[in-house]
Motif scaffolding. Structure first.
Motif, PDB file in Angstrom:
ATOM      1  N   ASP C 216       0.850  -1.183   0.000  1.00 36.81           N
ATOM      2  CA  ASP C 216       0.000   0.000   0.000  1.00 36.81           C
ATOM      3  C   ASP C 216       0.893   1.242   0.000  1.00 36.81           C
ATOM      4  OD1 ASP C 216      -1.835   1.970   0.407  1.00 36.81           O
ATOM      5  OD2 ASP C 216      -2.202   1.463   2.520  1.00 36.81           O
ATOM      6  N   SER C 218      -0.265   4.358  -0.237  1.00 33.48           N
ATOM      7  CA  SER C 218      -1.034   5.579   0.042  1.00 33.48           C
ATOM      8  C   SER C 218      -0.340   6.464   1.076  1.00 33.48           C
ATOM      9  CB  SER C 218      -2.446   5.224   0.502  1.00 33.48           C
ATOM     10  OG  SER C 218      -2.368   4.410   1.661  1.00 33.48           O
ATOM     11  N   GLN C 219       0.513   5.853   1.916  1.00 35.98           N
ATOM     12  CA  GLN C 219       1.219   6.642   2.927  1.00 35.98           C
ATOM     13  C   GLN C 219       2.511   7.248   2.389  1.00 35.98           C
ATOM     14  OE1 GLN C 219       0.022   7.355   6.059  1.00 35.98           O
ATOM     15  NE2 GLN C 219      -1.749   6.455   5.027  1.00 35.98           N
ATOM     16  N   GLY C 316      -3.085  12.796  -6.383  1.00 33.47           N
ATOM     17  CA  GLY C 316      -2.599  11.570  -5.771  1.00 33.47           C
ATOM     18  C   GLY C 316      -1.953  10.581  -6.734  1.00 33.47           C
TER      19      GLY C 316
END
Lengths: 333, 154, 353, 277
Positions: C216, C218-219, C316
């Motif tokens: 992941d 996203s961080q 993003g």
């Protein structure tokens, strides 16, 4: 050609590797970092390994995949206490750097080992049909490399996969070292360097030679990996290639400037290059850029009987002269 | 007035300020006949010549390059030409690997009084270059710009 | 959209020849040991079995291109005055690229957000982008260095492409993804390919199946900012970096450039050429001050730009297409995946920022 | 509609050259196309790229006030290749101009407030257009103070207007140099120290500062001591730039581009950015 290798088996390899690790363990407390190699993104690749803590030493791996010449990092680490693991050829770069006062001998700890040669990734790639993107397994012994790629197993003769510089190697042992792990193979500096490939190329016609380079350099992307991987390209951030004054090269994507840069590189290495081959190995588009340097070395040898990277006290031939030059015959008009 | 018949070629000459440039001057004052292909660039000393000038000149369209300095032991700066000799000799022998005939580049020594020798050097070098004909030229940014024409010529 | 088409492998070269009649066609082929996108030549074999050594970035963003030609001349009215004429040089002609990979072309979608921004549209890029079509080959099997699935893509991602070609037995199924793509699929060599649709799906799913679970990310944008001032982190990450430009120049999404003037005599050209953020000159100011003085600073910017700064201003989207060329072609094997993951997993030491 | 080519400079003529100091020259330029000149507008703090064709481009602040319609003024300190070339130019010579680029000083938000300008060396150039604009619209602003410092009197640019600034009653001008110099009648001392001596009130005040990095560092500390909050401090940055339109990728600080989001930042905004000046 060919280097009569000691008939050591894999067991010896493991043994000197353990000895090497012990050497490093002993020295590391006094050093900021020791540079060696470790495994990389797939079983067919290694990567430079910077050991700062004791536990880093466990990851050290010496194998025919230890292709990188780690001497390249030394000038950038000047002022630090650095340990470096060297193949025979790498040690010659260290000698050059010492000769040119670019590193201090007392700051450098050199770890040698008997090198039986490193692979040429392009040769392996060719042997695998042009693709090494899915290597599942790789194991090496003195005589063969066993590779599993895309569910197919390959057993490749090591001698054919070695880098050209290794098949004609005359310095398998570090020419300078503080620790040496394992049995020395024996250097043969007195033997002549092998320039057969250069000579063959020089037998081509003028348009063939000129055309060959134009075709090869057409795909150069000017990333300067050849330069940055070179342990003796010590101008680093102040290279003629990017200078606007003097303006040696334009930034236009043209084959003239790409070719010119290689001549600049070769000439700036005249009497300094140890033919470690990093320039060619680093090239992401596989341009055979080493040949210019080999040719330069051949001329330096023939004219001055000089070989770089053997004696830290030697004076390079282009920094000296004789009133009467034995091997220069001037043109008579 | 070209001594040689046919089209002029481009020859670049790097001459040291103290001897060879004077030598060329002496030849001129003496009205010695010389071919006119040579374009002279004056430099302080043959030791000032970066051998890469030679390659740069060839790649930018020169057909020949001539370097001339003071005779050995006569250098104005004592030893500039001794260093030059080593460097230029190496470059001379290096040229074939790129695809230039080594004869496209020569270096020699002419003193300020040697007008006659200068005439001899220029004439003989110009003849040598004419014998070789035009040097291989790079005709465009991409290799194909040159290669297609080279193939047509072969 | 028009129906899906099918092309027999045996007809591929003829089709490319047809396309080459009206367009400049680029296809991958061996040059030495490297696979490069080169102008299509029916006499030379193309090499499309695996992703090319270099992406076709240069077809839209050339290694160097002319921006402005300028000439100096004397003012006939006042001979002591020099006049300068500057003329823009806009690209012309249409190009078709065959054999690009999904990641290669997806890189251009990252260019697009920057180069086609409303108020600062780059006319040179726009002209090339609009006039270049991509016939992209879906990947059948990703390589060890592939990580397109980390960055919201897949081996059959058609974003940025005009036609997606999926290799099936004895041929290719061609799906148009744009108007430009539809126009490319009018040849009589092509037959209706609807009946292969299930096979195509199989190929795509099969390829995706080779890719392990993606971490992941996203961080990543915030975590990379968190380690910004941790120079020890970056010095370790960059220790083996040689500061060369292999990673940036082979990257389908690296879009930085330099502008330089080159003159001969009374004429000159202002060029735009690829530039490399890993080089010290990139940010070197005339005063001698350099905001990114070491390779650690520069690697930080390269990774930060792709996984933090760009996503922060572009919805993003990570500015990396996961092609893995920077890993595969790095002379010293730097692995950007490792760096990003280390940043994500980095626990700040207590009492320290 | 045809897109504008942001890379194509507008041709302009140098009308006047002023030798400010041994290494600073000011150029007053006019676009060759009268239409372009007439339609040209900009805001104080915006920059332009000057082209010397054959050498390249470099970025400079437009330091004439926007109220001057007949020319654009750029002050150029000789440091590199392009600036050296520009210094060789004289009246009548042609240059290329790409302007205006970047953001500008928030002069609307500053209305009704006291203003302190703190300029060091060539850093006075970016402050000049804003100060002259404010002086042209004097009633909109409170007390205006200028602290301008240079290494020595000979390093002080805009010499020809300093006297008139000193004489103005609606402007409090302080000049300072780093070390004693014969004949110098103004303050001697480093800018941050002099600033502490002047001690302007931070109450309803905005400080606008520009200068070399080391000066900025200590000036910010001095301002903090004087009670200025980060929101009350405005500065303008310099970075190596090429495109000027946020594409080429070298002037970024994190995700901000100095050429687009700057060059003008408040100290509060700078603190939000990664530490990479």
């Amino acid at each position: 050609m060919g280097n009569p290798r000691s008939e050591s088996n894999k067991g010896d390899q493991v043994k000197f590797q353990e000895e090497l690790k012990d050497n490093i363990r002993k020295a590391l407390p006094e050093l900021d970092v020791v540079i060696g190699w470790c495994g990389s993104f797939d079983p067919l690749h290694a990567t430079p390994h910077f050991m700062r803590r004791e536990e880093d030493i466990d990851k050290l791996e010496i194998s025919p995949l230890s292709v990188h010449n780690l001497a390249t990092y030394l000038p950038g680490l000047r002022g630090k206490k650095v340990g470096i693991v060297v193949k025979g050829c790498d040690s010659r770069s260290v000698v050059e750097l010492l000769q040119e006062n670019l590193i201090n001998r007392e700051d450098i700890t050199i770890f040698g080992f008997p090198c039986t040669g490193v692979v040429d990734q392009s040769k392996i790639k060719k042997a695998l049909g042009g693709h090494t993107g899915n290597i599942e397994f790789c194991d090496m012994s003195e005589s063969v490399i066993v590779i599993k790629s895309e569910d197919k197993a390959y057993t490749l003769p090591m001698a054919e996969m070695l880098a050209d510089k290794c098949s004609s190697c005359r310095y398998p042992d570090a020419v300078i070292s503080d620790y040496f792990a394992g049995e020395k193979i024996g250097n043969k500096g007195e033997e002549d360097a092998d320039y057969a490939a250069v000579e063959t190329f020089e037998n081509l016609s003028v348009p063939e030679r000129f055309g060959y380079w134009l075709k090869e350099f057409d795909r150069c992307i000017r990333c300067y990996a050849c330069r940055n991987a070179c342990p003796l390209c010590v101008c680093r951030d102040h290279c003629a290639a990017e200078s606007r004054d003097p303006h040696w090269l334009s930034q236009e994507n043209n084959v003239r400037d790409k070719l010119m840069f290689q001549v600049i590189h070769a000439y700036h290495l005249a009497g300094r290059c140890t033919e470690c081959g990093e320039c060619q190995r680093a090239c992401p588009v596989d341009i055979p850029v080493l040949m210019f340097k080999q040719k330069m070395n051949k001329e330096i040898r023939d004219t001055f009987q000089y070989e770089a990277g053997v004696d830290p006290e030697a004076t390079p031939p282009l920094l000296s002269f004789k009133m009467k030059e034995e091997n220069i015959t001037e043109k008579v008009w | 007035m070209p001594v040689l018949t046919g089209k002029e070629l481009r020859i670049v000459g790097f001459l040291c300020n103290w001897c060879s440039y004077g030598g060329a001057d002496t030849a001129g004052i003496g009205r010695f006949n010389q071919p006119t292909d040579l374009r002279i660039i004056k430099v302080p000393c043959s030791g000032r010549i970066d051998p890469l000038f030679v390659v740069k000149a060839l790649m930018n369209g020169a057909d020949g390059v001539l370097v001339s300095g003071c005779h050995p032991r006569d250098c104005h700066y004592a030893e500039g030409n001794f260093y030059a000799r080593r460097r230029l000799e190496i470059m001379h022998n290096f040229l074939p690997i790129i695809g230039y005939e080594p004869e496209r580049f020569e270096y020699t020594w002419v003193s300020a009084s040697e007008g006659q020798r200068w005439q001899q050097v220029v004439t003989s070098f110009t003849e040598q270059i004419h014998k070789l004909g035009p040097a291989p030229k790079i005709l465009g940014p991409e290799a194909s710009d040159t290669l297609s024409l080279m193939q047509a010529a072969l | 959209m028009d129906p899906v088409k099918y092309l027999k492998s045996a007809d591929l070269m003829s089709w490319l020849e047809e396309l080459a009649r009206e367009n400049k066609v680029f296809a991958p082929r061996y040059e030495g040991d490297a696979v490069i996108f080169a102008p299509f030549d029916p006499k030379q074999e193309i090499s499309i079995k695996h992703a090319a050594t270099m992406p076709p970035k240069k077809t839209v963003f050339p290694q160097s291109e002319k921006l402005v030609d300028f000439t100096y001349s004397k003012d006939p009215e006042n001979l002591s005055r020099i006049l300068i004429e500057a003329k823009e040089i806009l690209p012309k002609g249409t190009t078709v690229v065959f054999g690009s990979r999904p990641c290669d072309v997806r890189g251009f979608t990252m260019f697009d957000r920057v180069y086609l921004a409303e108020k600062t549209t780059d006319v040179y890029y726009k002209a090339r982008r609009e006039n270049t079509s991509f016939i992209t080959l879906a990947c059948e099997k990703p390589e060890t260095t592939c990580f397109c699935h980390w960055v919201d893509s897949s081996p059959s991602d058609a974003s940025g492409s005009d036609v997606l070609a999926t290799p099936i037995e004895d041929g290719y199924v061609l799906e148009p993804f744009s108007e430009k793509g539809q126009k490319l699929l009018t040849s009589s060599l092509l037959e209706n390919g609807e009946r292969w649709i299930l096979e195509v799906k199989d190929v795509h799913e099969n390829a995706a199946g080779f890719l392990a679970n993606a971490p992941d990310l996203s961080q990543a944008p915030q975590k990379l900012l968190d380690v910004f001032d941790n120079m020890e982190f970056w010095e370790n990450a960059a220790a083996k970096c040689l500061s060369c430009g292999a990673c940036t120049y082979l990257c389908p999404s690296c879009y930085c450039f330099n502008i330089t003037d080159e003159t001969t005599g009374m004429k000159g050209t202002r060029f735009r050429s690829w530039d490399n953020c890993m080089s010290a000159q990139f940010t070197m100011e005339a005063s001698g001050h350099n905001p990114r003085p070491t390779k650690a600073h520069r690697l930080k910017n390269r990774v930060g730009h792709k996984f933090s700064y760009y996503p922060a201003i572009h919805d993003g989207v990570i500015s990396c297409c996961g092609c893995g060329r920077c890993i595969k072609s790095c002379p010293v094997g730097i692995d950007i995946r490792e760096i990003v993951q280390e940043a994500i997993n980095h626990e700040p030491a207590i009492g320290k920022e | 509609m045809k897109d504008k080519n942001h890379y194509l400079p507008e041709m302009a003529t140098i009308n006047e050259v002023i030798q400010e100091t041994h290494n600073i020259m000011t150029f007053r330029v006019t676009f060759n196309d009268p239409q372009v000149m007439e339609n040209f507008t900009f805001q104080p703090g915006q920059v332009g790229q000057l082209s010397s064709f054959g050498t390249g481009e470099a970025t400079f602040v437009i330091n004439s006030p926007p109220t001057r319609k007949d020319y654009l003024q750029f002050s150029v300190m000789r440091t590199g290749e392009v600036t050296s070339k520009l210094h060789s130019l004289s009246e009548g010579d042609q240059i290329g101009v790409r302007a205006p680029l970047g953001n500008f000083f928030p002069y609307e938000d500053m209305k009704g407030k006291d203003i302190v300008f703190i300029g060091g060396g060539i850093g006075m150039a970016p402050l000049r257009p804003l100060m002259l604009y404010m002086l042209d619209n004097r009633k909109d602003y409170g007390k205006i103070t200028l602290l301008y410092g240079a290494r020595s009197p000979v390093d002080m640019a805009f010499n020809y207007e300093l006297q008139s600034w000193l004489e103005r009653e609606d402007l409090e001008t302080h000049l300072t140099i780093d070390a004693k110099y014969e004949g110098w009648q103004h303050t001697v001392g480093l800018i941050p120290n002099v600033l502490l001596d002047i001690a302007p009130s931070s109450e309803n005040c905005v400080a606008v500062t520009c200068g070399p990095p080391i000066m900025i560092k200590f000036t910010l500390q001095a301002l903090e001591k004087l009670g200025f909050k980060d929101e009350q401090i405005v500065t303008t940055l310099e970075k190596r730039m090429k495109c000027g339109v946020g594409i080429c990728g070298r002037c970024n600080i994190g995700s901000s581009y100095v050429c687009m989001d700057g060059p003008v930042f408040t100290a509060a905004q700078l603190k939000e950015l990664p530490n990479e000046l």
